[in-house]
Motif scaffolding. Sequence first.
Motif, PDB file in Angstrom:
ATOM      1  N   GLU A 118       0.815  -1.213   0.000  1.00 35.50           N
ATOM      2  CA  GLU A 118       0.000   0.000   0.000  1.00 35.50           C
ATOM      3  C   GLU A 118       0.849   1.265   0.000  1.00 35.50           C
ATOM      4  O   GLU A 118       0.317   2.370  -0.116  1.00 35.50           O
ATOM      5  N   PHE A 119       2.167   1.111   0.157  1.00 35.71           N
ATOM      6  CA  PHE A 119       3.050   2.272   0.250  1.00 35.71           C
ATOM      7  C   PHE A 119       3.935   2.334  -0.999  1.00 35.71           C
ATOM      8  O   PHE A 119       4.958   1.658  -1.080  1.00 35.71           O
ATOM      9  N   THR A 123       2.169   8.931   2.545  1.00 36.70           N
ATOM     10  CA  THR A 123       0.905   8.253   2.836  1.00 36.70           C
ATOM     11  C   THR A 123       0.490   8.540   4.271  1.00 36.70           C
ATOM     12  O   THR A 123       1.249   8.313   5.207  1.00 36.70           O
ATOM     13  N   VAL A 157       6.450   7.082   4.548  1.00 37.23           N
ATOM     14  CA  VAL A 157       6.959   7.092   3.177  1.00 37.23           C
ATOM     15  C   VAL A 157       8.134   6.135   3.102  1.00 37.23           C
ATOM     16  O   VAL A 157       8.902   5.985   4.050  1.00 37.23           O
ATOM     17  N   ARG A 158       8.225   5.460   1.986  1.00 38.31           N
ATOM     18  CA  ARG A 158       9.356   4.559   1.759  1.00 38.31           C
ATOM     19  C   ARG A 158      10.140   5.055   0.562  1.00 38.31           C
ATOM     20  O   ARG A 158       9.590   5.684  -0.357  1.00 38.31           O
ATOM     21  N   TRP A 214      12.478   3.260   5.226  1.00 39.09           N
ATOM     22  CA  TRP A 214      11.137   3.681   5.627  1.00 39.09           C
ATOM     23  C   TRP A 214      11.250   4.845   6.597  1.00 39.09           C
ATOM     24  O   TRP A 214      12.150   4.868   7.440  1.00 39.09           O
TER      25      TRP A 214
END
Length: 96
Positions: free
Chosen positions: A6-7, A13, A25-26, A31
């Motif tokens: 989902e990221f 996000t 956020v990645r 991360w």
Amino acid sequence: MGAVGEFADGVLTKVTADGAWFVVVREGDAWYAFPDRCTHAKRPLSDGTFEGGVVTCIYHGATFDLNRDGKATMPAVRALSCHAVVVEGDEVFVEA
Ligand code: FES
């Protein structure tokens, strides 16, 4: 809090953890998590941009370097608090 998929890479996000809003956020395998609140005028950082470990607030242009303990640039003075992100299997957690 969410599944790894989902990221999307580099996308800010918004998530909730322990009743507070955070941004996750990645960037590749790195991360980052921080409060969804700019230290300048408390606007949401999830509206901003992210590149190279640096989040930029779109409202007045402050930047926060997540690789340097959230170090701020003007007009923000206070650093952004950085929170640990834990990935267990396919699940992502923020240590609030
Ligand atoms: S609210 Fe973020 S720079 Fe002003």
